[in-house]
Design a protein around this motif. Structure first.
Motif, PDB file in Angstrom:
ATOM      1  N   GLU A 373     -47.220 -47.136 -23.464  1.00 28.40           N
ATOM      2  CA  GLU A 373     -46.641 -45.804 -23.562  1.00 28.40           C
ATOM      3  C   GLU A 373     -47.334 -44.812 -22.631  1.00 28.40           C
ATOM      4  O   GLU A 373     -46.794 -43.756 -22.330  1.00 28.40           O
ATOM      5  N   ILE A 374     -48.512 -45.170 -22.174  1.00 29.53           N
ATOM      6  CA  ILE A 374     -49.214 -44.250 -21.273  1.00 29.53           C
ATOM      7  C   ILE A 374     -48.462 -44.121 -19.955  1.00 29.53           C
ATOM      8  O   ILE A 374     -48.118 -43.029 -19.507  1.00 29.53           O
ATOM      9  N   THR A 375     -48.156 -45.265 -19.379  1.00 29.12           N
ATOM     10  CA  THR A 375     -47.392 -45.269 -18.141  1.00 29.12           C
ATOM     11  C   THR A 375     -46.007 -44.655 -18.352  1.00 29.12           C
ATOM     12  O   THR A 375     -45.519 -43.889 -17.533  1.00 29.12           O
ATOM     13  N   CYS A 376     -45.378 -44.982 -19.493  1.00 26.60           N
ATOM     14  CA  CYS A 376     -44.025 -44.477 -19.755  1.00 26.60           C
ATOM     15  C   CYS A 376     -43.987 -42.967 -19.922  1.00 26.60           C
ATOM     16  O   CYS A 376     -43.119 -42.291 -19.384  1.00 26.60           O
ATOM     17  N   HIS A 377     -44.945 -42.433 -20.677  1.00 29.52           N
ATOM     18  CA  HIS A 377     -44.942 -40.978 -20.870  1.00 29.52           C
ATOM     19  C   HIS A 377     -45.128 -40.267 -19.543  1.00 29.52           C
ATOM     20  O   HIS A 377     -44.514 -39.239 -19.283  1.00 29.52           O
ATOM     21  N   ALA A 378     -45.962 -40.822 -18.694  1.00 29.34           N
ATOM     22  CA  ALA A 378     -46.184 -40.199 -17.393  1.00 29.34           C
ATOM     23  C   ALA A 378     -44.882 -40.208 -16.593  1.00 29.34           C
ATOM     24  O   ALA A 378     -44.490 -39.203 -15.999  1.00 29.34           O
ATOM     25  N   ARG A 379     -44.208 -41.352 -16.617  1.00 29.57           N
ATOM     26  CA  ARG A 379     -42.982 -41.465 -15.838  1.00 29.57           C
ATOM     27  C   ARG A 379     -41.907 -40.518 -16.365  1.00 29.57           C
ATOM     28  O   ARG A 379     -41.227 -39.821 -15.618  1.00 29.57           O
ATOM     29  N   ALA A 381     -42.332 -37.817 -18.077  1.00 29.22           N
ATOM     30  CA  ALA A 381     -42.726 -36.433 -17.867  1.00 29.22           C
ATOM     31  C   ALA A 381     -42.406 -35.986 -16.449  1.00 29.22           C
ATOM     32  O   ALA A 381     -41.892 -34.889 -16.220  1.00 29.22           O
ATOM     33  N   LYS A 382     -42.659 -36.844 -15.498  1.00 27.57           N
ATOM     34  CA  LYS A 382     -42.394 -36.512 -14.092  1.00 27.57           C
ATOM     35  C   LYS A 382     -40.900 -36.258 -13.877  1.00 27.57           C
ATOM     36  O   LYS A 382     -40.494 -35.379 -13.121  1.00 27.57           O
ATOM     37  N   TYR A 383     -40.086 -37.021 -14.574  1.00 32.24           N
ATOM     38  CA  TYR A 383     -38.626 -36.866 -14.457  1.00 32.24           C
ATOM     39  C   TYR A 383     -38.187 -35.507 -15.009  1.00 32.24           C
ATOM     40  O   TYR A 383     -37.361 -34.826 -14.443  1.00 32.24           O
ATOM     41  N   LEU A 384     -38.806 -35.124 -16.139  1.00 36.52           N
ATOM     42  CA  LEU A 384     -38.373 -33.900 -16.814  1.00 36.52           C
ATOM     43  C   LEU A 384     -38.971 -32.647 -16.186  1.00 36.52           C
ATOM     44  O   LEU A 384     -38.451 -31.558 -16.337  1.00 36.52           O
ATOM     45  N   TYR A 385     -40.090 -32.811 -15.524  1.00 34.30           N
ATOM     46  CA  TYR A 385     -40.834 -31.632 -15.069  1.00 34.30           C
ATOM     47  C   TYR A 385     -41.566 -32.069 -13.813  1.00 34.30           C
ATOM     48  O   TYR A 385     -42.641 -32.658 -13.879  1.00 34.30           O
ATOM     49  N   ASP A 386     -40.976 -31.787 -12.669  1.00 32.26           N
ATOM     50  CA  ASP A 386     -41.464 -32.391 -11.437  1.00 32.26           C
ATOM     51  C   ASP A 386     -42.884 -31.976 -11.060  1.00 32.26           C
ATOM     52  O   ASP A 386     -43.615 -32.729 -10.441  1.00 32.26           O
ATOM     53  N   MET A 505     -47.576 -30.492 -19.838  1.00 33.26           N
ATOM     54  CA  MET A 505     -46.388 -30.753 -20.638  1.00 33.26           C
ATOM     55  C   MET A 505     -46.818 -31.467 -21.908  1.00 33.26           C
ATOM     56  O   MET A 505     -47.804 -32.177 -21.922  1.00 33.26           O
ATOM     57  N   MET A 506     -46.072 -31.235 -22.986  1.00 39.14           N
ATOM     58  CA  MET A 506     -46.416 -31.916 -24.224  1.00 39.14           C
ATOM     59  C   MET A 506     -45.246 -32.764 -24.687  1.00 39.14           C
ATOM     60  O   MET A 506     -44.099 -32.335 -24.638  1.00 39.14           O
ATOM     61  N   THR A 507     -45.558 -33.978 -25.141  1.00 39.23           N
ATOM     62  CA  THR A 507     -44.522 -34.876 -25.632  1.00 39.23           C
ATOM     63  C   THR A 507     -44.936 -35.405 -26.997  1.00 39.23           C
ATOM     64  O   THR A 507     -46.022 -35.102 -27.474  1.00 39.23           O
TER      65      THR A 507
END
Ligand code: SF4
Ligand code: SF4
Ligand code: SF4
Lengths: 557, 424
Positions: A373-379, A381-386, A505-507
């Motif tokens: 999930e670490i890699t996924c959250h980063a990915r 997040a980048k999509y949602l907030y460049d 950003m917070m998820t």
């Protein structure tokens, strides 16, 4: 068997007496014995040593007076009448290699030989002593990852080897990093002069953090072949955090693993190490590709299988989000994932590629691939907030802080330790005590009057603290505010290593909690971007990775 | 927390972040005025000697802040006669942290240290110290000298802060047992410490002045022995702070004129006190959380109980073997310190002093992060209780409100007092 505790212990002398020796480094089944003997705030490794000795594995003990915890454990084993130990000795370890220190240590070594001769009736045999020096250092030619820091243990070492398949793992933790050069002396040389050389050789090893001058430690990580460092610390050991705090700025990927020296469940450890593995590999330019055979279909699926809920996100070929589904996970990860897929209404035949993430990621049989999930959250997040530079993710079980580089790749992360303080679970438990639902829990703390502090770091203690705050007639608003603040502080501590918090950003579920978010903004002194559906960020990232894998495969073909 | 302290603490919290220099000025000013107030407007409830010492300790804490280039950072166990003789002022973690806590201002500095990656489980005195240095509030001294005596932190924080300031650092390695060889080993290092100072500064050692300082140390410790004797059957209305001040007097300030005067005055003033006892007599082990409200109201200036002694004050009381040479005397004090070596050394010393002071019970205070004290606590309780001294293991923190649960501490302390009262 002689048990010793430190790489500076003169075990070759024991060989000179024909004795066998072993480093005491076992994990403990439990701390039943030591908890009655030692204060809970002692280093867990030291407690595990006490358990091990008490169980009767060693007849003799050779300790170096390394730290307060080990000194007190030595006191305790000396008082323990049931351990079967009939000889024990704790030698002073000088903290430098100056001539007087070397001479003083030589005197102590001679004294030790004397004592052991008297105790055992065996005469010290210089020849045996000299022939026991073996060059045990393993030559490593290719790339490797290093275990550094205080103690590692079997669980950690095995999990690392599993996660880093095909890569050498070099254990350079404090006592495992024993490295005496081949020793030259004639057997008819006076014992004095042999012991002087031996003393010097022992003290001149790569220094551990207890030594005064630690510059020699830089050699441990200098190599270009070192892909990354897994930094081991032990709960309540202070020595090694001092080094870790400075390693973070050296540009080499590093992750901290704290152990309490029990055979801890390796689940969380595996997630963290795999996340680290992905980081290390991406950093060295590798893609996360895995070949899974031909596929057609128009959707990319990401499934985040968490401890309480499972989220699914589907993307079309243009990477638009077409479906978002959330279901309770239930008892089995696979069942929850299946349910999510059913609810999404997507046909099996329409799926191009599926990536799973979250705790249950390995148990989802229909996924093509799994990523932490670490890699996924980063990915995601980048999509949602460049512009994103860092992500805070607080879920039910754990909380993490991830820093991203300019390309959106993970450049570092920190995760909470086993304890639940600072997670969604913590807030849920407290809500129960306060008889609040999560919705009101989110809002009610915003209008506090009194700036209460919940000082306990541990959930259990925090619970009793809350109970006494209620008893003292504090308002629920103020207590909730105190709880929000304690979650924020815990998270702030996790984010200490993050260099750039400018676009944060917070998820995760707790991002929906307004009180916590507002406290975090205050503590970190920055605005936090919250996406519309923060709990879907992991699944979104997984779906994006699915798309990427799919395209890569096509490209290669 | 008293409102004024709370306001001051919050003020420093903000100021230290934005203008560390200003924060330093204000902290020094407040310590200085507080000290002066004790000297010139003494309160009635304390012995004049105690009030003198409050001034003297504040003064010696402020001096190095104002003249850092005449100062060194030292560890609490460093024998400071050499520094007194050379006119070098001392800063040390315990005093720095204690004054911060007294002003409610420790929080920022502890957070600062933790943000820099210091473990949460580290001794808070040293966390405050590292935070003070790395926030830019503590001015840069000439050098750092510390011993390895008593605890691990010695191996860590001084080195880190020396690197941070980029100043010379000297460490004295203290073996865990007394032996003639070890005595020479430590003595030798003390001589090298003098070389170190002379190489790194213009300060020069005058042997006569050193002999005077060592003489003062001897007389001071002699006086403390007399205090022990007198205290045996005297009740004294007092506060926890007094014992912390005595710790300073028998450690870093030992060898100074002020510490000697304090001990002399104490002997005189105690001799004039009426004999007799009131309430429960407690013997305290380790540092004291003298700023903690709940415990203060329970223990300070009350007829219900009194703290008759603190083991840290007395840890080198029996170390004097009549050695003439100041270096031998100082080395002796290090090796024979009751905190050195096996935990039993300290437990036995506590037992001895609790007996001499006719204590009713013992409080073993486990300061957060102090593994050497906490590590002996269970054994101590067992041994001391076998010898007839009920013992309370009290967890807390000598200088950080974050780690102290006042309500819980008060409940335990009160229950302990009730237990002792019933026994009498
Ligand atoms: S930290 Fe150093 S002294 Fe302590 S056990 Fe490890 S190698 Fe030995
Ligand atoms: S892990 Fe740290 S505290 Fe524990 S025994 Fe080793 S050096 Fe001491
Ligand atoms: S309180 Fe304990 S850990 Fe802290 S400096 Fe003193 S002896 Fe060391």
């Amino acid at each position: 068997m002689i048990g010793y505790n430190c790489k500076y212990a003169p075990v070759e002398i024991m060989a000179g007496f024909g004795e066998k020796y072993q480093l005491i480094n076992n994990v403990a089944e439990n701390f039943d014995y030591s908890s009655a003997i030692l204060h809970p705030n002692m280093c867990s490794h030291a407690k595990a040593v006490l358990e091990d000795v008490h169980r009767g594995g060693y007849r003799k003990l050779l300790f170096m007076n390394c730290c307060d915890s080990s000194r007190r454990v030595f006191d305790a084993v000396s008082r323990d009448m049931d351990s079967g130990v009939d000889f024990s000795c704790c030698l002073d370890l000088p903290s430098c290699t100056s001539c007087c220190a070397v001479e003083k240590f030589r005197d102590d070594l001679l004294d030790f030989i004397n004592r052991y001769e008297k105790f055992s009736g065996i005469t010290f045999d210089v020849k045996h002593f000299l022939s026991s020096f073996s060059c045990s250092k393993k030559e490593i030619k290719g790339k490797y990852v290093a275990l550094l820091g205080a103690r590692s243990n079997k669980t950690i070492a095995e999990t690392v080897r599993k996660c880093f398949k095909g890569i050498d793992v070099l254990d350079l933790t404090c006592a495992n990093n024993r490295d005496l050069p081949p020793f030259e002396a004639a057997s008819d040389e006076p014992l004095d002069s042999i012991m002087l050389k031996y003393s010097k050789a022992l003290l001149s090893q790569v220094p551990c953090m207890r030594m005064r001058d630690i510059k020699g430690r830089e050699a441990l990580i200098e190599s270009k072949n070192c892909l990354g460092i897994i930094y081991c610390t032990v709960k309540f050991c202070d020595y090694y955090d001092f080094e870790f705090s400075q390693l973070k700025n050296k540009g080499i990927p590093v992750i901290k693993v704290e152990t309490d020296f029990t055979s801890q469940s390796s689940g969380q450890l595996t997630t963290r190490l795999e996340g680290f593995y992905e980081t290390v590999r991406q950093k060295s330019g590798e893609a996360l590709l895995k070949d899974t055979g031909p596929t057609k279909g128009k959707f990319f699926l990401g499934i985040d299988s968490g401890s309480t809920s499972t989220e699914l996100v589907a993307l079309d070929r243009d990477l638009n989000i077409v479906k978002m589904v959330k279901v309770p996970t239930g008892a089995k990860a696979a069942v929850g994932a299946k349910k999510a897929l059913e609810q999404s209404g997507i046909d099996d035949g329409d799926i191009a590629f599926t990536t799973a993430t979250g705790y249950g990621r390995k148990n989802i049989d229909f996924a093509d691939y799994n990523v932490t999930e670490i890699t996924c959250h980063a990915r995601g997040a980048k999509y949602l907030y460049d512009d994103v530079t860092a992500v805070i993710d607080i879920g039910g079980q754990d909380s993490k802080v991830i820093s991203l580089d300019e390309n959106g790749l993970v450049s570092g992360f920190a995760m909470n330790d086993k304890c639940a303080a600072g997670t969604g679970r913590f807030l849920e438990n407290m809500a129960k005590i306060l008889e609040l639902d999560m919705e009101s829990m989110s809002e009610i703390g915003l209008n506090y009057k009194k700036d209460l502090n919940i000082s306990s770091m541990c959930t259990v203690f925090a619970e009793s603290e809350v109970v006494s705050l209620i008893a003292e007639n504090n308002s629920v608003k103020d207590i909730v505010h105190g709880l929000n603040k304690s979650v924020a502080l815990k998270t702030k501590a996790l984010s200490a290593g993050v260099k750039d918090l400018s676009a944060l950003m917070m998820t995760g579920g707790v991002a929906n909690n307004k009180g916590v978010v507002s406290e975090l903004e205050k503590q970190l002194n920055t605005k936090i971007f919250i996406p519309e559906h923060p709990e879907f960020c992991g699944a979104l990232g997984a779906a994006l990775i699915a798309a990427e894998q799919f395209n890569l495969k096509k490209f290669l073909r | 927390m008293n409102k004024a302290i709370e306001i001051f603490g919050n003020h420093i919290y903000r100021l230290a972040r934005t203008s560390p220099r200003k924060a330093l000025k204000e902290l020094s000013f407040v310590y200085k005025t507080a000290g002066l107030k004790c000297r010139y407007f003494p309160s009635r409830s304390l012995l004049p000697a105690r009030q003198y010492m409050q001034w003297a300790a504040a003064d010696s804490a402020v001096r190095p802040l104002i003249q850092p280039d005449r100062s060194a950072i030292v560890s609490i166990y460093l024998p400071c006669e050499v520094l007194h003789a050379m006119g070098i002022y001392q800063m040390f973690p315990e005093a720095l942290a204690c004054y911060l806590a007294a002003g409610g201002s420790e929080k920022f500095f502890i957070e600062k240290a933790e943000e820099a990656g210091m473990p949460g489980t580290l001794c808070s005195y040293h966390k405050s110290f590292i935070g003070l240095a790395e926030s830019g509030v503590l001015p840069k001294p000439r050098f750092i000298i510390n011993t390895s005596l008593a605890c691990d932190v010695n191996h860590l924080s001084f080195r880190r802060v020396a690197d941070y300031y980029n100043i010379p650092h000297f460490m004295i390695d203290v073996p865990s047992r007394y032996s003639p060889e070890n005595l020479d080993y430590v003595k030798d290092q003390l001589h090298r410490m003098v070389d170190f100072i002379e190489e790194n500064s213009d300060f020069r050692l005058n042997e006569d002045k050193l002999a005077e300082a060592a003489g003062r140390s001897r007389r001071t410790l002699d006086n403390f022995r007399k205090i022990l004797e007198l205290r045996k059957d005297i009740y004294l209305s007092d506060e926890m702070t007094s014992h912390m001040l005595s710790v300073f007097a028998t450690h870093v300030m030992l060898g100074s004129k002020e510490a000697e005067k304090y001990s002399e005055d104490m002997v005189q003033q105690l001799s004039r006190c009426p004999r007799g006892r009131k309430g429960v007599r407690l013997f305290w082990v380790h540092t004291l959380p003298y700023w903690q409200d709940g415990l203060r109201s329970l223990l300070n200036f009350t007829d219900r109980c009194e703290i008759v002694g603190c083991d840290m004050v007395l840890d080198a009381l029996d170390a004097d073997t009549g050695q003439e040479d100041p270096f031998t005397y100082m080395a002796d004090r290090l090796l024979r310190n009751t905190s050195n070596g096996a935990g039993e050394n300290r437990i036995n010393a506590v037992l001895k002093y609790a007996r001499e002071l006719d204590a009713d019970g013992i409080v073993w205070f486990c300061h957060w992060g102090c593994k050497q004290t906490a590590g002996s606590s269970s054994a101590a309780k067992k041994i001391l209780e076998e010898k007839g001294f009920p013992t309370l293991i009290l967890d807390g923190d000598g200088c950080s409100r974050q780690n102290a649960n006042d309500g819980q501490a008060v409940t335990r302390m009160e229950a302990f007092l009730e237990l002792l009262e019933k026994r009498k």
